[in-house]
Design a protein around this motif. Structure first.
Motif, PDB file in Angstrom:
ATOM      1  N   TYR A 146       0.846  -1.206   0.000  1.00 33.39           N
ATOM      2  CA  TYR A 146       0.000   0.000   0.000  1.00 33.39           C
ATOM      3  C   TYR A 146       0.876   1.248   0.000  1.00 33.39           C
ATOM      4  O   TYR A 146       0.648   2.184  -0.772  1.00 33.39           O
ATOM      5  N   ILE A 147       1.894   1.245   0.853  1.00 32.69           N
ATOM      6  CA  ILE A 147       2.807   2.394   0.929  1.00 32.69           C
ATOM      7  C   ILE A 147       3.546   2.582  -0.389  1.00 32.69           C
ATOM      8  O   ILE A 147       3.679   3.707  -0.893  1.00 32.69           O
ATOM      9  N   ALA A 148       4.036   1.479  -0.959  1.00 30.67           N
ATOM     10  CA  ALA A 148       4.766   1.571  -2.226  1.00 30.67           C
ATOM     11  C   ALA A 148       3.914   2.214  -3.310  1.00 30.67           C
ATOM     12  O   ALA A 148       4.362   3.112  -4.032  1.00 30.67           O
ATOM     13  N   ALA A 149       2.666   1.751  -3.424  1.00 30.48           N
ATOM     14  CA  ALA A 149       1.766   2.302  -4.446  1.00 30.48           C
ATOM     15  C   ALA A 149       1.456   3.772  -4.179  1.00 30.48           C
ATOM     16  O   ALA A 149       1.379   4.586  -5.114  1.00 30.48           O
ATOM     17  N   ALA A 150       1.290   4.110  -2.909  1.00 35.42           N
ATOM     18  CA  ALA A 150       0.990   5.496  -2.546  1.00 35.42           C
ATOM     19  C   ALA A 150       2.155   6.419  -2.851  1.00 35.42           C
ATOM     20  O   ALA A 150       1.967   7.602  -3.187  1.00 35.42           O
ATOM     21  N   MET A 151       3.379   5.900  -2.762  1.00 34.27           N
ATOM     22  CA  MET A 151       4.576   6.724  -2.990  1.00 34.27           C
ATOM     23  C   MET A 151       5.049   6.697  -4.439  1.00 34.27           C
ATOM     24  O   MET A 151       5.887   7.505  -4.843  1.00 34.27           O
ATOM     25  N   SER A 152       4.515   5.781  -5.229  1.00 32.42           N
ATOM     26  CA  SER A 152       4.956   5.649  -6.622  1.00 32.42           C
ATOM     27  C   SER A 152       4.410   6.770  -7.503  1.00 32.42           C
ATOM     28  O   SER A 152       3.246   7.157  -7.394  1.00 32.42           O
TER      29      SER A 152
END
Length: 334
Positions: A146-152
């Motif tokens: 979730y964090i990765a997608a939010a920061m991508s």
């Protein structure tokens, strides 16, 4: 004369009681009979992740319990049954760290007076003197995804696994689900090092993922994952650590870590043993988000924080939903 004799007897009894009480007090301070714990890792220490976390648990045990001696054995990815037997020959408790110790199922019965703990896998059937500890890494990885997608910024994120196995893929399915929970259009690219010790392979794998558009890469490759951090720094993208809070390794590119509290679980299991509670042996203990052994780490106080507060708040809400069962996280362990 009788009074004098009575007084002397009373004095003797009092001194005897004092001596006995002092001895009891000393026993309470030094602990009971000596207990030797052998922590045997499938690879080598120095990964600043999975294996080193187990060592931290051992060091804490030795510090907190005066009657506990902890020994460490590295297998260097070979001769696991031999190293296990060597440990059992000298220890009361043998902690086998890694899925590679599947021979514990047949070796443990050879040592009925030794208690074994198998970290990160479980026997096919219960073994009386084996405690299996498995981790819900899929739950923590959901949050990492979730964090990765939010920061991508590209809409593509990546994961570098140590090998194409059930345990590593348990991370990846959770990571993928979490990324797509944030945005179903998120693309997840995966690569495997087929090695847990060579950072150069981790670096190459991460560069390949970055070439495919991944601008946040989750490392799930132990020491080989150090290369993911190197690639992230060189390529100008973000990375996510694994097992331990790895942000301190490279504060500028590691935005968070998926924590799997291996050391704490070892400490807690041995502490119960020392307290006389061996009720968990012969069974499997799932260390998950609900009991605090899996989660996300953002580094120590003062660390650079790339992740916005609103994303962190969303992660806390998701964690609560996973614990409550509202969100069911995919797994390869079924």
């Amino acid at each position: 004369m009788k009074k004098f004799f009575a007084l002397m007897m009373a004095l003797v009894l009092m001194l005897g009681c004092f001596a006995a009480c002092t001895k009891t007090g000393e026993t309470a301070q030094t602990g009971d009979e000596k207990v030797t714990v052998a922590i045997v890792v499938a690879g080598t220490f120095g990964d600043r992740s999975f294996y080193d976390s187990s060592k931290e648990g051992g060091e804490r045990l030795a510090k907190d319990y005066s009657n506990v001696e902890v020994k460490y054995i590295e297998c260097n990815n070979e001769n696991h049954p031999v190293r296990m037997r060597n440990a059992a020959d000298m220890a009361n408790i043998v902690v086998c760290v890694g899925w590679e110790f599947y021979d514990v199922e047949t070796i443990a019965p050879e040592y009925p007076d030794v208690s074994f703990i198998w970290i990160d896998n479980e026997t096919e059937a219960p073994v009386e003197n084996v405690l299996n500890i498995v981790y819900a890494q899929n739950e923590g990885s959901f949050l990492a995804g979730y964090i990765a997608a939010a920061m991508s910024k590209t809409g593509t994120v990546g994961a570098v696994g140590g090998e194409d196995s059930i345990t590593i893929n348990d991370f990846i399915v959770g990571y993928t689900q979490g990324a797509k929970y944030y945005n179903d259009a998120t693309k997840v690219e995966v690569n495997y090092t087929n090695d847990y010790d060579d950072p150069a392979k981790g670096k190459d794998c991460a560069k390949v993922l970055n070439d495919r558009g991944a601008d946040v890469v989750f490392q799930i490759a132990s020491k080989a994952g150090d290369g993911v951090f190197e690639a992230a720094e060189a390529g100008g993208f973000y990375a996510i650590g694994v097992d331990s809070d790895q942000k301190y390794i490279n504060d500028s590119v590691i935005i968070c870590s998926m924590k799997k509290e291996v050391g704490k679980s070892i400490y807690d299991a041995v502490a119960k043993y020392l307290a006389g509670d061996k009720s968990q042996w012969g069974s499997t203990w799932v260390a998950d988000m609900s009991n605090g052994y899996v989660g996300i780490g953002y580094g120590e106080a003062g660390s650079t924080q790339q992740i916005p507060d609103d994303v962190k708040a969303a992660v806390e809400e998701l964690q609560a939903k996973i614990v409550s069962g509202e969100i069911k996280v995919d797994t390869t362990r079924n």
